[in-house]
Scaffold this motif. Structure first.
Motif, PDB file in Angstrom:
ATOM      1  N   PHE A   1      85.041  26.239  45.770  1.00  0.00           N
ATOM      2  CA  PHE A   1      84.333  26.398  47.024  1.00  0.00           C
ATOM      3  C   PHE A   1      84.829  25.386  48.046  1.00  0.00           C
ATOM      4  O   PHE A   1      85.217  24.260  47.701  1.00  0.00           O
ATOM      5  N   LEU A   2      84.793  25.792  49.281  1.00  0.00           N
ATOM      6  CA  LEU A   2      85.209  24.941  50.381  1.00  0.00           C
ATOM      7  C   LEU A   2      84.398  23.650  50.388  1.00  0.00           C
ATOM      8  O   LEU A   2      83.180  23.665  50.212  1.00  0.00           O
ATOM      9  N   GLY A   3      85.074  22.523  50.588  1.00  0.00           N
ATOM     10  CA  GLY A   3      84.379  21.236  50.672  1.00  0.00           C
ATOM     11  C   GLY A   3      84.287  20.502  49.352  1.00  0.00           C
ATOM     12  O   GLY A   3      83.844  19.350  49.318  1.00  0.00           O
ATOM     13  N   PHE A   4      84.678  21.153  48.243  1.00  0.00           N
ATOM     14  CA  PHE A   4      84.628  20.514  46.935  1.00  0.00           C
ATOM     15  C   PHE A   4      86.049  20.239  46.453  1.00  0.00           C
ATOM     16  O   PHE A   4      86.921  21.107  46.542  1.00  0.00           O
ATOM     17  N   GLN A   5      86.266  19.047  45.915  1.00  0.00           N
ATOM     18  CA  GLN A   5      87.603  18.644  45.505  1.00  0.00           C
ATOM     19  C   GLN A   5      88.024  19.278  44.185  1.00  0.00           C
ATOM     20  O   GLN A   5      89.216  19.430  43.923  1.00  0.00           O
ATOM     21  N   THR A   6      87.061  19.620  43.357  1.00  0.00           N
ATOM     22  CA  THR A   6      87.369  20.152  42.027  1.00  0.00           C
ATOM     23  C   THR A   6      86.644  21.478  41.819  1.00  0.00           C
ATOM     24  O   THR A   6      85.657  21.773  42.498  1.00  0.00           O
ATOM     25  N   PRO A   7      87.092  22.290  40.877  1.00  0.00           N
ATOM     26  CA  PRO A   7      86.420  23.572  40.616  1.00  0.00           C
ATOM     27  C   PRO A   7      85.018  23.376  40.035  1.00  0.00           C
ATOM     28  O   PRO A   7      84.705  22.328  39.461  1.00  0.00           O
ATOM     29  N   MET A   8      84.210  24.389  40.187  1.00  0.00           N
ATOM     30  CA  MET A   8      82.898  24.443  39.542  1.00  0.00           C
ATOM     31  C   MET A   8      82.971  25.472  38.425  1.00  0.00           C
ATOM     32  O   MET A   8      83.456  26.581  38.628  1.00  0.00           O
ATOM     33  N   VAL A   9      82.498  25.099  37.251  1.00  0.00           N
ATOM     34  CA  VAL A   9      82.504  26.000  36.100  1.00  0.00           C
ATOM     35  C   VAL A   9      81.150  26.688  36.011  1.00  0.00           C
ATOM     36  O   VAL A   9      80.103  26.033  36.052  1.00  0.00           O
ATOM     37  N   MET A  10      81.161  28.020  35.905  1.00  0.00           N
ATOM     38  CA  MET A  10      79.931  28.801  35.786  1.00  0.00           C
ATOM     39  C   MET A  10      79.808  29.371  34.377  1.00  0.00           C
ATOM     40  O   MET A  10      80.791  29.821  33.785  1.00  0.00           O
ATOM     41  N   LEU A  11      78.568  29.340  33.850  1.00  0.00           N
ATOM     42  CA  LEU A  11      78.257  29.785  32.497  1.00  0.00           C
ATOM     43  C   LEU A  11      77.232  30.920  32.543  1.00  0.00           C
ATOM     44  O   LEU A  11      76.416  30.976  33.452  1.00  0.00           O
ATOM     45  N   SER A  12      77.236  31.767  31.504  1.00  0.00           N
ATOM     46  CA  SER A  12      76.142  32.742  31.377  1.00  0.00           C
ATOM     47  C   SER A  12      75.668  32.921  29.942  1.00  0.00           C
ATOM     48  O   SER A  12      74.661  33.583  29.706  1.00  0.00           O
ATOM     49  N   ASP A  13      76.354  32.348  28.968  1.00  0.00           N
ATOM     50  CA  ASP A  13      75.925  32.426  27.572  1.00  0.00           C
ATOM     51  C   ASP A  13      74.761  31.462  27.351  1.00  0.00           C
ATOM     52  O   ASP A  13      74.889  30.258  27.618  1.00  0.00           O
ATOM     53  N   PRO A  14      73.595  31.942  26.877  1.00  0.00           N
ATOM     54  CA  PRO A  14      72.451  31.046  26.679  1.00  0.00           C
ATOM     55  C   PRO A  14      72.737  29.839  25.797  1.00  0.00           C
ATOM     56  O   PRO A  14      72.179  28.767  26.022  1.00  0.00           O
ATOM     57  N   GLU A  15      73.606  29.994  24.807  1.00  0.00           N
ATOM     58  CA  GLU A  15      73.917  28.854  23.949  1.00  0.00           C
ATOM     59  C   GLU A  15      74.740  27.803  24.693  1.00  0.00           C
ATOM     60  O   GLU A  15      74.587  26.605  24.465  1.00  0.00           O
ATOM     61  N   ALA A  16      75.606  28.255  25.591  1.00  0.00           N
ATOM     62  CA  ALA A  16      76.350  27.301  26.419  1.00  0.00           C
ATOM     63  C   ALA A  16      75.408  26.593  27.387  1.00  0.00           C
ATOM     64  O   ALA A  16      75.542  25.390  27.639  1.00  0.00           O
ATOM     65  N   ILE A  17      74.446  27.327  27.920  1.00  0.00           N
ATOM     66  CA  ILE A  17      73.460  26.728  28.824  1.00  0.00           C
ATOM     67  C   ILE A  17      72.613  25.706  28.074  1.00  0.00           C
ATOM     68  O   ILE A  17      72.320  24.621  28.579  1.00  0.00           O
ATOM     69  N   ARG A  18      72.244  26.041  26.839  1.00  0.00           N
ATOM     70  CA  ARG A  18      71.494  25.102  26.001  1.00  0.00           C
ATOM     71  C   ARG A  18      72.291  23.799  25.819  1.00  0.00           C
ATOM     72  O   ARG A  18      71.746  22.700  25.943  1.00  0.00           O
ATOM     73  N   ALA A  19      73.577  23.948  25.534  1.00  0.00           N
ATOM     74  CA  ALA A  19      74.416  22.754  25.334  1.00  0.00           C
ATOM     75  C   ALA A  19      74.504  21.928  26.612  1.00  0.00           C
ATOM     76  O   ALA A  19      74.459  20.691  26.571  1.00  0.00           O
ATOM     77  N   LEU A  20      74.608  22.586  27.755  1.00  0.00           N
ATOM     78  CA  LEU A  20      74.673  21.870  29.026  1.00  0.00           C
ATOM     79  C   LEU A  20      73.395  21.083  29.279  1.00  0.00           C
ATOM     80  O   LEU A  20      73.429  19.903  29.643  1.00  0.00           O
ATOM     81  N   TYR A  21      72.253  21.725  29.070  1.00  0.00           N
ATOM     82  CA  TYR A  21      70.975  21.094  29.389  1.00  0.00           C
ATOM     83  C   TYR A  21      70.519  20.093  28.327  1.00  0.00           C
ATOM     84  O   TYR A  21      69.574  19.333  28.559  1.00  0.00           O
ATOM     85  N   ALA A  22      71.185  20.078  27.169  1.00  0.00           N
ATOM     86  CA  ALA A  22      70.745  19.196  26.082  1.00  0.00           C
ATOM     87  C   ALA A  22      70.950  17.726  26.418  1.00  0.00           C
ATOM     88  O   ALA A  22      70.236  16.870  25.892  1.00  0.00           O
ATOM     89  N   ASN A  23      71.917  17.432  27.274  1.00  0.00           N
ATOM     90  CA  ASN A  23      72.210  16.034  27.618  1.00  0.00           C
ATOM     91  C   ASN A  23      71.533  15.693  28.938  1.00  0.00           C
ATOM     92  O   ASN A  23      71.977  16.102  30.012  1.00  0.00           O
ATOM     93  N   SER A  24      70.454  14.911  28.861  1.00  0.00           N
ATOM     94  CA  SER A  24      69.700  14.562  30.066  1.00  0.00           C
ATOM     95  C   SER A  24      70.433  13.560  30.945  1.00  0.00           C
ATOM     96  O   SER A  24      69.988  13.263  32.059  1.00  0.00           O
ATOM     97  N   GLU A  25      71.560  13.033  30.458  1.00  0.00           N
ATOM     98  CA  GLU A  25      72.326  12.064  31.250  1.00  0.00           C
ATOM     99  C   GLU A  25      73.216  12.735  32.290  1.00  0.00           C
ATOM    100  O   GLU A  25      73.699  12.068  33.209  1.00  0.00           O
ATOM    101  N   HIS A  26      73.453  14.047  32.142  1.00  0.00           N
ATOM    102  CA  HIS A  26      74.263  14.722  33.149  1.00  0.00           C
ATOM    103  C   HIS A  26      73.580  14.599  34.512  1.00  0.00           C
ATOM    104  O   HIS A  26      72.345  14.684  34.615  1.00  0.00           O
ATOM    105  N   GLY A  27      74.378  14.427  35.556  1.00  0.00           N
ATOM    106  CA  GLY A  27      73.822  14.211  36.886  1.00  0.00           C
ATOM    107  C   GLY A  27      73.739  15.480  37.704  1.00  0.00           C
ATOM    108  O   GLY A  27      73.928  16.596  37.202  1.00  0.00           O
ATOM    109  N   LEU A  28      73.458  15.311  38.989  1.00  0.00           N
ATOM    110  CA  LEU A  28      73.355  16.426  39.908  1.00  0.00           C
ATOM    111  C   LEU A  28      74.712  16.700  40.551  1.00  0.00           C
ATOM    112  O   LEU A  28      75.445  15.769  40.875  1.00  0.00           O
ATOM    113  N   PRO A  29      75.036  17.975  40.793  1.00  0.00           N
ATOM    114  CA  PRO A  29      76.248  18.259  41.560  1.00  0.00           C
ATOM    115  C   PRO A  29      76.061  17.783  42.992  1.00  0.00           C
ATOM    116  O   PRO A  29      74.951  17.822  43.526  1.00  0.00           O
TER     117      PRO A  29
END
Length: 428
Positions: A41-69
């Motif tokens: 997307f315009l204005g962002f230096q790096t790509p954004m990765v999009m997910l739709s598999d619930p297990e991948a979403i679970r893995a993403l949300y499991a780490n509360s240390e991840h920050g905000l985009p």
């Protein structure tokens, strides 16, 4: 560490596709690249990765240390303020989340049902009889009034009217795809900040809110503002006035546009599925809440209001055969997660019955985000939608104006009905 593949068009083209035709853009990416893909997307230096598999979403949300985009802070800080719950991270976020959760659950929340009922009933009484009208703007007015009364607790009618005008104008000004595109352009190429003109209006709002805060400090009531004034952190420190203003604006943004839009989408679906509408009216008349809840859940599945709920990785994340490095922006594509045939048979069909047979897995239904950043007003929003549906359908029969379902349009961070959900209503 190779990121997932994705569309190869220049970032400006992908940005315009996302802003103007988001569903077709997401569908095209899913068809071409599967469950996991990268976009630029315009204005962002790096790509954004999009997910739709619930297990991948679970893995993403499991780490509360991840920050905000960074995009969230860029777009929302001028409106919400630096200490908004939506923008804080880590311990600061968790401390305020604990402080703000109590009124959105249990008896405290149910006490607001009568307020919602009264506001909806008054609005329905002004609907045109047998003539086309747009529902979405009316629901925006209803949800704004609910916030002013139940959250802000404004009882002075002149002040409430003034706040309604200022807040409605602020929300309208921030809703356009043009403004979002301007923000991204200024971030990429510099120049005047498109959000700067909003600061004067925010200043007027703050002045009025300061009066409300001072009144509540002197004489607490039953509204959520009074709860914020009386709240204390673990060490006994209160929220100061500036932070209370930021949290009030957070609750406004989180609870106004989203709930109004959810209701507009629900009616767009109902008038195009007469069997579902008939069953819903029967359930309401019989005082049976299960089907009402199922309709709300299915509507939020098929028409999620907020499309993304991302994180910036604080540590590497292994998903779908990739190991994404720390610093990568990763988000569930909520609409894609909600329309997976392996989790929802006939995924594009509007079938509330699927929610009567048991809820889907936690990360297959995420209209309010997930984990420690799940919307704190989710239960309040669902209650408001159920009460509004019941109040409206007890009083009116509704039908579609046209044979075409509403097209998805972007309004700030939401997916909204492009035509405002035009209905014809008649008294029962």
């Amino acid at each position: 560490m190779q990121l997932p593949s994705g569309p190869t068009q220049p970032p400006i083209v992908q940005t315009l596709q996302w802003l103007l035709r988001p569903i077709s853009f997401l569908e095209s990416c899913r068809r071409r690249f599967g469950d996991t893909f990268s976009v630029r997307f315009l204005g962002f230096q790096t790509p954004m990765v999009m997910l739709s598999d619930p297990e991948a979403i679970r893995a993403l949300y499991a780490n509360s240390e991840h920050g905000l985009p960074p995009g969230r802070t860029l777009a929302l800080r001028p409106i919400l303020g630096a200490r908004s719950l939506l923008l804080l991270e880590g311990r600061d976020h968790l401390a305020r989340r604990r402080l703000m959760l109590p009124p959105f659950h249990g008896e405290r929340m149910r006490a607001y049902e009568e307020t919602v009922r009264d506001i909806v009933a008054r609005d329905v009484a002004t609907w045109p009889e047998g003539e086309p009208f747009a529902l979405h703007p009316r629901m925006q007015g209803v949800t704004l009034e609910v916030i002013l009364r139940a959250v802000f607790g404004v009882t002075d009618e002149a002040r409430r009217e003034r706040l309604a005008g200022l807040l409605g104008g602020l929300l309208a000004d921030t809703a356009s795809a043009r403004l979002q595109f301007g923000v991204l352009l200024s971030r990429r190429f510099g120049g005047p900040d498109p959000l700067a003109p909003l600061q004067a209006r925010r200043g007027e709002i703050d002045t009025l809110l300061d009066v409300e805060i001072a009144e509540r400090r002197a004489d607490p009531r039953e509204d959520i503002l009074s709860m914020l004034v009386g709240a204390r952190f673990e060490g006994g420190a209160p929220l100061d006035d500036a932070e209370i203003r930021d949290q009030l604006m957070t609750l406004l943004l989180a609870g106004h546009e989203t709930t109004a839009t959810g209701l507009a989408w629900t009616f767009d679906l109902l008038v195009r599925h007469p069997a579902v509408l008939e069953r819903l009216v029967s359930a309401i008349d019989a005082g049976e809440p299960a089907y009402v809840r199922a309709v709300v859940a299915e509507s939020l599945r098929l028409r999620p209001v907020v499309p993304l709920a991302g994180r910036r990785l604080a540590a590497p994340l292994a998903i779908d055969g990739y190991e994404l490095p720390a610093g990568t922006d990763v988000t569930p594509a909520i609409w894609l997660a909600h329309t997976r045939a392996d989790r929802y048979p006939e995924p594009f069909a509007f079938r509330p019955e699927r929610f009567l047979d048991g809820a889907p897995s936690t990360f297959a239904w995420i209209p309010f985000g997930g984990a420690v950043r799940r919307c704190i007003g989710a239960a309040f929003a669902e209650m408001e939608m159920r009460v509004a549906l019941a109040e409206i359908l007890q009083r009116k029969t509704v039908g579609a104006v046209s044979g075409s379902a509403e097209r998805v349009a972007r309004r700030n961070v939401t997916f909204s009905p492009a035509g405002g959900t035009r209905l014809i209503a008649r008294s029962r």
